[in-house]
Motif scaffolding. Sequence first.
Motif, PDB file in Angstrom:
ATOM      1  N   PRO A  13       3.475   4.156  -0.860  1.00 39.81           N
ATOM      2  CA  PRO A  13       3.635   4.594  -2.231  1.00 39.81           C
ATOM      3  C   PRO A  13       4.654   5.706  -2.518  1.00 39.81           C
ATOM      4  CG  PRO A  13       1.370   4.227  -2.085  1.00 39.81           C
ATOM      5  CD  PRO A  13       2.074   4.212  -0.640  1.00 39.81           C
ATOM      6  N   GLY A  14       5.528   5.746  -3.600  1.00 41.02           N
ATOM      7  CA  GLY A  14       6.458   6.802  -3.799  1.00 41.02           C
ATOM      8  C   GLY A  14       7.850   6.541  -3.088  1.00 41.02           C
ATOM      9  N   LYS A  15       7.757   5.814  -1.911  1.00 38.64           N
ATOM     10  CA  LYS A  15       9.096   5.340  -1.147  1.00 38.64           C
ATOM     11  C   LYS A  15       9.810   4.763  -1.685  1.00 38.64           C
ATOM     12  CE  LYS A  15       7.423   8.577   2.164  1.00 38.64           C
ATOM     13  NZ  LYS A  15       8.047   9.687   2.306  1.00 38.64           N
ATOM     14  N   HIS A  83      13.031   2.667  -5.901  1.00 43.67           N
ATOM     15  CA  HIS A  83      12.496   3.845  -5.808  1.00 43.67           C
ATOM     16  C   HIS A  83      11.221   4.190  -6.332  1.00 43.67           C
ATOM     17  CE1 HIS A  83      16.665   4.991  -4.416  1.00 43.67           C
ATOM     18  NE2 HIS A  83      17.049   4.431  -5.397  1.00 43.67           N
ATOM     19  N   GLY A  84      10.356   4.909  -6.024  1.00 44.43           N
ATOM     20  CA  GLY A  84       9.191   5.287  -6.681  1.00 44.43           C
ATOM     21  C   GLY A  84       8.300   4.258  -6.601  1.00 44.43           C
ATOM     22  N   LEU A  85       8.181   3.442  -5.485  1.00 39.47           N
ATOM     23  CA  LEU A  85       7.269   2.105  -5.358  1.00 39.47           C
ATOM     24  C   LEU A  85       6.177   2.332  -5.710  1.00 39.47           C
ATOM     25  CD1 LEU A  85       9.410   0.530  -2.442  1.00 39.47           C
ATOM     26  CD2 LEU A  85       8.939  -0.422  -4.845  1.00 39.47           C
ATOM     27  N   LYS A  86       5.047   1.466  -6.087  1.00 38.46           N
ATOM     28  CA  LYS A  86       3.864   1.738  -6.554  1.00 38.46           C
ATOM     29  C   LYS A  86       3.056   0.484  -5.936  1.00 38.46           C
ATOM     30  CE  LYS A  86       5.278   3.259 -11.142  1.00 38.46           C
ATOM     31  NZ  LYS A  86       5.280   3.235 -12.580  1.00 38.46           N
ATOM     32  N   SER A  87       1.696   0.608  -5.974  1.00 35.96           N
ATOM     33  CA  SER A  87       0.962  -0.618  -5.350  1.00 35.96           C
ATOM     34  C   SER A  87       1.332  -1.876  -6.209  1.00 35.96           C
ATOM     35  CB  SER A  87      -0.334  -0.067  -5.115  1.00 35.96           C
ATOM     36  OG  SER A  87      -0.974   0.049  -6.321  1.00 35.96           O
ATOM     37  N   GLY A 119      12.443 -15.616  -0.315  1.00 34.14           N
ATOM     38  CA  GLY A 119      11.787 -14.688  -0.751  1.00 34.14           C
ATOM     39  C   GLY A 119      11.652 -13.494   0.450  1.00 34.14           C
ATOM     40  N   THR A 120      11.488 -12.361   0.252  1.00 31.12           N
ATOM     41  CA  THR A 120      11.170 -11.224   1.059  1.00 31.12           C
ATOM     42  C   THR A 120       9.967 -10.709   0.663  1.00 31.12           C
ATOM     43  OG1 THR A 120      12.111  -9.503   2.422  1.00 31.12           O
ATOM     44  CG2 THR A 120      12.818  -9.669   0.102  1.00 31.12           C
ATOM     45  N   GLN A 121       9.028 -10.236   1.352  1.00 26.67           N
ATOM     46  CA  GLN A 121       7.803  -9.726   1.117  1.00 26.67           C
ATOM     47  C   GLN A 121       8.078  -8.151   0.882  1.00 26.67           C
ATOM     48  OE1 GLN A 121       4.822 -11.137   0.006  1.00 26.67           O
ATOM     49  NE2 GLN A 121       3.986  -8.912  -0.120  1.00 26.67           N
ATOM     50  N   VAL A 122       7.552  -7.677   0.223  1.00 30.38           N
ATOM     51  CA  VAL A 122       7.355  -6.123  -0.028  1.00 30.38           C
ATOM     52  C   VAL A 122       5.911  -5.763  -0.507  1.00 30.38           C
ATOM     53  CG1 VAL A 122       7.888  -4.117  -1.712  1.00 30.38           C
ATOM     54  CG2 VAL A 122       9.663  -5.772  -1.010  1.00 30.38           C
ATOM     55  N   THR A 123       5.422  -5.098   0.505  1.00 29.21           N
ATOM     56  CA  THR A 123       3.907  -4.588   0.359  1.00 29.21           C
ATOM     57  C   THR A 123       4.186  -2.838   0.323  1.00 29.21           C
ATOM     58  OG1 THR A 123       3.122  -6.187   1.752  1.00 29.21           O
ATOM     59  CG2 THR A 123       1.811  -4.496   1.432  1.00 29.21           C
ATOM     60  N   VAL A 124       3.561  -2.510  -0.928  1.00 26.76           N
ATOM     61  CA  VAL A 124       3.250  -0.971  -1.001  1.00 26.76           C
ATOM     62  C   VAL A 124       1.853  -0.608  -0.537  1.00 26.76           C
ATOM     63  CG1 VAL A 124       3.680   0.905  -2.682  1.00 26.76           C
ATOM     64  CG2 VAL A 124       5.190  -1.255  -2.488  1.00 26.76           C
ATOM     65  N   SER A 125       1.758   0.157  -0.032  1.00 25.64           N
ATOM     66  CA  SER A 125       0.418   0.714   0.450  1.00 25.64           C
ATOM     67  C   SER A 125       0.480   1.939   1.341  1.00 25.64           C
ATOM     68  CB  SER A 125      -0.416  -0.382   1.099  1.00 25.64           C
ATOM     69  OG  SER A 125      -1.654  -0.189   1.905  1.00 25.64           O
ATOM     70  N   SER A 126      -0.653   2.557   1.346  1.00 28.11           N
ATOM     71  CA  SER A 126      -0.818   3.750   2.303  1.00 28.11           C
ATOM     72  C   SER A 126      -1.575   3.403   3.461  1.00 28.11           C
ATOM     73  CB  SER A 126      -1.313   5.099   1.413  1.00 28.11           C
ATOM     74  OG  SER A 126      -2.682   4.417   1.017  1.00 28.11           O
TER      75      SER A 126
END
Length: 126
Positions: A13-15, A83-87, A119-126
């Motif tokens: 997150p945030g990246k 930018h500022g990616l969120k879950s 499609g391309t998968q984006v996963t936002v996770s810590s």
Amino acid sequence: VQLVESGGGLVQPGKSLTLSCEVSGLIFSSYYMSWVRQAPGKGLEWLSSIYGDGSKTYYADSVKGRFTISRDNAKNTVYLQMHGLKSEDTALYYCTTPRIGGCDRGYCSSPTDNYWGQGTQVTVSS
């Protein structure tokens, strides 16, 4: 017509992350390009569109100020800088272009009226 997305992955997150979509089989500079995503268990969400020459861009409220769409017509490629990616940005991201004319901002509301990439998968996770 072929659209091939790349650049997805796992990010904290945030990246930031930049997606690319290379297009073939049409006169790229003559077409709107759009990014659309689908989160798990949800419907398609239009994110952004860009006019053929890049002079006009449009964004959904959910990503305005965080995502930037751009294109390089010499490379037949459209980009989505995030930018500022969120879950809640976790989703499968697609690039699209219309099969037919007259669609608002170059994205047709009926999915079958657009060409899609895989499609391309984006996963936002810590």
